[in-house]
Write an enzyme that holds these catalytic residues in place. Structure first.
Site, PDB file in Angstrom:
ATOM      1  N   GLY A  99       0.948  -1.397  -0.105  1.00  0.00           N
ATOM      2  CA  GLY A  99      -0.052   0.251   0.032  1.00  0.00           C
ATOM      3  C   GLY A  99       0.884   1.266   0.133  1.00  0.00           C
ATOM      4  N   TYR A 133      -3.291   5.900   6.702  1.00  0.00           N
ATOM      5  CA  TYR A 133      -3.196   7.305   5.897  1.00  0.00           C
ATOM      6  C   TYR A 133      -2.514   8.376   6.703  1.00  0.00           C
ATOM      7  CZ  TYR A 133      -6.085   4.878   2.385  1.00  0.00           C
ATOM      8  OH  TYR A 133      -6.757   3.957   1.491  1.00  0.00           O
TER       9      TYR A 133
END
Length: 160
Positions: A99, A133
């Site tokens: 990711g 994030y």
């Protein structure tokens, strides 16, 4: 870190992309909302008028994830932005850097193309993704609400 490769998707990846889309929808508890077909993927991502793009993340040559993105525009900045529509890594390969590698690739792409922003959305219940994030320095846009028109409502407005 394992051997990761990120490459632009090709039309030959269309079935794999649809498989990833379906797996993502299952994770998001929305499998019933997937309407896309392999033909739709071929047309919208690889057709002559395609405006969206897809990346495939592979580990040792095996697809383990994807990202779909497109360019939006900021009138205030007078520049394009890059909008990440979907990012998905197979559950057994999460936490191994894939990711981060996809997001880093897209960030470099945004910088190379003079984009003023790199944005995406996350479901409010997906705390592992939110934490991930935020660990990268991303900030939630709390002052903006997303709206959507689809189906009958979209057609009704279009006919006004």
């Amino acid at each position: 870190m394992s051997e990761l490769t990120i490459r632009p998707a090709t039309v030959d990846d269309s079935q794999q992309i649809l498989t990833f889309i379906t797996e993502l929808a299952i994770f998001e508890k929305a499998e019933h909302e997937v309407e896309a077909s392999v033909n739709d993927i071929q047309t919208t991502l690889f057709g002559d008028n395609a405006t969206s793009h897809c990346l495939i993340c592979e580990e040792h040559g095996k697809p383990i994830g994807f990202a779909v993105y497109f360019y939006n525009y900021s009138t205030w900045q007078g520049r394009n932005g890059l909008y990440l529509e979907d990012l998905y890594i197979t559950p057994d390969r999460r936490g191994h850097g894939a990711g981060t590698a996809l997001l880093s690739y897209l960030a470099r792409h945004a910088v190379a193309h003079n984009c003023g922003r790199f944005e995406w959305s996350v479901l409010d219940w997906n705390q592992p993704a939110i934490d991930f994030y935020e660990s990268l320095g991303a900030v939630a846009k709390s002052e903006w609400l997303g709206y959507r028109l689809s189906g009958d409502a979209l057609h009704a407005l279009a006919s006004r």
